[in-house]
Design a protein around this motif. Structure first.
Motif, PDB file in Angstrom:
ATOM      1  N   THR A   4       0.809  -1.214   0.000  1.00 47.10           N
ATOM      2  CA  THR A   4       0.000   0.000   0.000  1.00 47.10           C
ATOM      3  C   THR A   4       0.838   1.258   0.000  1.00 47.10           C
ATOM      4  O   THR A   4       0.296   2.345   0.097  1.00 47.10           O
ATOM      5  N   LYS A  34      -5.383  -4.708  13.145  1.00 47.01           N
ATOM      6  CA  LYS A  34      -6.655  -3.984  13.283  1.00 47.01           C
ATOM      7  C   LYS A  34      -6.409  -2.547  13.728  1.00 47.01           C
ATOM      8  O   LYS A  34      -7.043  -1.609  13.226  1.00 47.01           O
ATOM      9  N   GLY A  37      -5.100  -0.585  10.784  1.00 43.50           N
ATOM     10  CA  GLY A  37      -6.184  -0.280   9.855  1.00 43.50           C
ATOM     11  C   GLY A  37      -7.061   0.842  10.369  1.00 43.50           C
ATOM     12  O   GLY A  37      -7.457   1.743   9.603  1.00 43.50           O
ATOM     13  N   ASN A  38      -7.365   0.826  11.657  1.00 43.24           N
ATOM     14  CA  ASN A  38      -8.203   1.882  12.239  1.00 43.24           C
ATOM     15  C   ASN A  38      -7.490   3.232  12.261  1.00 43.24           C
ATOM     16  O   ASN A  38      -8.123   4.269  12.061  1.00 43.24           O
ATOM     17  N   TYR A  40      -5.260   4.223  10.069  1.00 38.42           N
ATOM     18  CA  TYR A  40      -5.315   4.707   8.685  1.00 38.42           C
ATOM     19  C   TYR A  40      -6.715   5.221   8.353  1.00 38.42           C
ATOM     20  O   TYR A  40      -6.871   6.313   7.802  1.00 38.42           O
ATOM     21  N   LEU A  61     -13.129  -0.905   7.372  1.00 35.32           N
ATOM     22  CA  LEU A  61     -11.952  -1.747   7.550  1.00 35.32           C
ATOM     23  C   LEU A  61     -12.326  -3.193   7.284  1.00 35.32           C
ATOM     24  O   LEU A  61     -13.318  -3.692   7.813  1.00 35.32           O
ATOM     25  N   THR A  63     -10.844  -7.030   7.559  1.00 33.20           N
ATOM     26  CA  THR A  63      -9.784  -7.749   8.278  1.00 33.20           C
ATOM     27  C   THR A  63      -9.570  -9.183   7.791  1.00 33.20           C
ATOM     28  O   THR A  63      -8.857  -9.941   8.436  1.00 33.20           O
ATOM     29  N   TYR A  70      -2.094  -8.557   6.368  1.00 37.63           N
ATOM     30  CA  TYR A  70      -2.575  -7.284   5.858  1.00 37.63           C
ATOM     31  C   TYR A  70      -4.037  -7.069   6.233  1.00 37.63           C
ATOM     32  O   TYR A  70      -4.757  -8.002   6.549  1.00 37.63           O
ATOM     33  N   VAL A  71      -4.427  -5.800   6.253  1.00 33.56           N
ATOM     34  CA  VAL A  71      -5.827  -5.388   6.373  1.00 33.56           C
ATOM     35  C   VAL A  71      -6.078  -4.413   5.228  1.00 33.56           C
ATOM     36  O   VAL A  71      -5.148  -3.848   4.664  1.00 33.56           O
ATOM     37  N   GLU A  72      -7.343  -4.222   4.899  1.00 31.04           N
ATOM     38  CA  GLU A  72      -7.699  -3.303   3.835  1.00 31.04           C
ATOM     39  C   GLU A  72      -8.708  -2.286   4.339  1.00 31.04           C
ATOM     40  O   GLU A  72      -9.563  -2.612   5.156  1.00 31.04           O
ATOM     41  N   VAL A  73      -8.578  -1.083   3.847  1.00 31.76           N
ATOM     42  CA  VAL A  73      -9.574  -0.045   4.074  1.00 31.76           C
ATOM     43  C   VAL A  73     -10.137   0.266   2.698  1.00 31.76           C
ATOM     44  O   VAL A  73      -9.388   0.569   1.772  1.00 31.76           O
TER      45      VAL A  73
END
Length: 159
Positions: A4, A34, A37-38, A40, A61, A63, A70-73
């Protein structure tokens, strides 16, 4: 970390070496991801332009990638990419009998006119994803470094 634009030097080696020694490694890693991600998400949302707030409300978010580090937003709103990166508005006809400019109604020149032709123009992108990442990087770096130090202390025997 995911591709990213944000990475921590030494993360891959750290995961490989410490996963064997740290108690509840997967759970601790999940909590870290987590939180990242939060962080970001919270840093990015203020940069999202608000028109109807549908876009802001749809960003969340995800998870599911935690087992793969990795996590995605993201969002399922199709126009989000155009708001973020910008887009061209092509020449088009706008049907109308009057226009409102600055709170005042302005009638078209003749009664036969059914609207106006708008010129092609470029709408600048908000770049909220990049701006959010830039704003979040210092916090993300501190969080990850703190996590790595905490794990190092645990491996050395101190809790």
């Amino acid at each position: 970390m995911a591709d990213t634009g944000f990475s921590i030097d030494g993360w891959a080696e750290f995961v490989e070496n410490f996963a064997k020694f740290v108690d509840s490694w997967e759970a601790k890693k999940a909590i870290l991801l987590k939180r990242m991600g939060n962080i970001y998400l919270n840093n990015m949302l203020p940069f999202v332009p608000v028109d109807t707030s549908r876009l802001v409300d749809s960003i969340s978010l995800f998870t599911e990638g935690i087992p793969d580090d990795y996590v995605e937003v993201g969002t399922n709103v199709k126009y989000a990419i155009y708001v973020d990166e910008g887009h061209v508005q092509h020449k088009r006809f706008l049907p109308a009998d009057k226009l409102t400019v600055g709170g005042k109604a302005k009638y078209l020149k003749s009664r036969d006119q059914k609207g106006i032709m708008l010129k092609e123009s470029y709408v600048q992108g908000a770049h909220f994803l990049d701006k959010g990442l830039t704003a979040a990087k210092p916090s993300l770096t501190r969080l990850v470094n703190s996590f790595m130090e905490e794990c190092a202390r645990e491996v050395e025997g101190g809790r």
